[in-house]
Scaffold this active site. Sequence first.
Site, mmCIF file in Angstrom:
data_model
loop_
_atom_site.group_PDB
_atom_site.id
_atom_site.type_symbol
_atom_site.label_atom_id
_atom_site.label_comp_id
_atom_site.label_asym_id
_atom_site.label_seq_id
_atom_site.Cartn_x
_atom_site.Cartn_y
_atom_site.Cartn_z
ATOM 1 N N CYS A 165 0.800 -1.193 0.000
ATOM 2 C CA CYS A 165 0.000 0.000 0.000
ATOM 3 C C CYS A 165 0.842 1.254 0.000
ATOM 4 C CB CYS A 165 -0.839 0.060 1.261
ATOM 5 S SG CYS A 165 -1.011 -1.468 2.084
ATOM 6 N N GLY B 245 3.714 -3.463 3.763
ATOM 7 C CA GLY B 245 4.657 -4.571 3.858
ATOM 8 C C GLY B 245 3.952 -5.852 4.214
#
Length: 473
Positions: free
Chosen positions: A9, A114
């Site tokens: 993201c 992550g």
Amino acid sequence: MQGEMEDKCGIVGIHCKDDSKDVAPLVYYCLYALQHRGQESAGIATFNHEKGLEHYCGMGLITSVFGDDEIKNLEGNMSIGHVRYSTTGQSKIENSQPFVIDFGDGFIAMAHNGDIVNSDELKRELIDEGFYFKSDSDSEVICYMLKKEHYDNGKDVADAIEEVCKKLVGSYALTILIDGELYGVRDPMGIKPLAVAKRDDEFILASETVAFDVINAEYVRDIVPGEVIYFENDEINSHMLESAGKCKLSHCMFEYVYFARPDSTIDGINVYKTRMNIGAQLRKLYPIDADVVIPVPDSSIPAAIGYSRASGIPYGEGLIKNRYVGRTFIMPTQEERELAVRLKLNPIKEAIKGKKIILIDDSIVRGTTSKQLLDLVKEAEPAEIHFLVGCPPVIAPCYYGVAMATKKELIAANYSTEEICKQLGIDSLGYITIPALVEAIGMPKENLCLGCINEEYPTEIPEGLEAETYYKP
Ligand code: AMP
């Protein structure tokens, strides 16, 4: 074991020293600039010492999630934001971020980019200690680990983060609101990007520098891998994790190849320049005689320009992308799926007919896009098609936050280049090589994560961890 929800993201964090200011509008614009990093959901959390925590998330693009009212209700001089990427089967509001835990004595809000590969194990430990989880998100695991160290065990925030990071295996760039302060964290391998900028009374953390440009903030520096930063006395304060500098740097090559915007600079390397270099490297590897070099828009435009400049073969547009096609819905029939492709990309027949073309794309992952694309291009009747790819064959999944696909879905893991060329029905197919890509990026090979192209991962991968596939309209 099903892989944990992955968090690939864009993240943002803003700290303003003037506590009468509301920074949510700035976070909104930064997220807008990072929209390419995730279109599935968006969210913002804000904090003010008097008013406390506010939080709003929704599904879809930033402009459809936030209207004037939602932004007005988000009051506070400290804020974090998140845009989430779409993967198959994970599209639900519970997975949207920032993730917030509010437990009476305090709260933690976190935005994570992550993927924590050992989160199953960490979660089991917490459950055994009596923690209760309401989502399948890695971020909730990190939040409870932090709560335990800071609020329950009484460590100060930087020490609590240190303690948590010792246990995390995987990739993480984090913006965190805790104890009324903003923290930014980057994993010691530096897999995911995170940088800091300054503007008037504000410090800004963001995944990519393009977010700073839009709000006219001045880039200060990238967060060092293994660094925790926070803002006090109008200064950037830094705490280095014990592991910083002790593990292999592993910057994600795919940020440069596809993921980041070309107008961003990551770890001192400009993405546009890298993609131009990729084009020049492709020319060295494949000196093809052709009439025109055509990019697959938008991500391959710089590489096509790079090839054109290096070869002297004119650059030309041959495919037009409808910029208004965002995430739609999964098309149930083949006919509708074909329509969706045509809606998104349409060839310019006049630019292609009768010509020897070099078509450049950033990557082939599952191969479905290329097949559809080349079928369209063939309808425009080129004399020859040479397809060049700016990423080496993707032969293995990513476990650190770029949902690529599982091994059985990855075309290059299952077929040779010759076989793929035959399947695509084209005159030639050429991938960039790993050394040429490394040269194009201009970073030492040992500082890059090349897991998806050489299967050498910078961490252990728990047995049975499943990779996810991205969702594409
Ligand atoms: P495919 O080979 O059908 O999986 O599609 C590959 C194309 O999708 C590439 O050329 C990129 O433009 C884009 N792409 C590559 N990786 C991703 C990803 N992880 N998420 C979304 N799009 C991607």
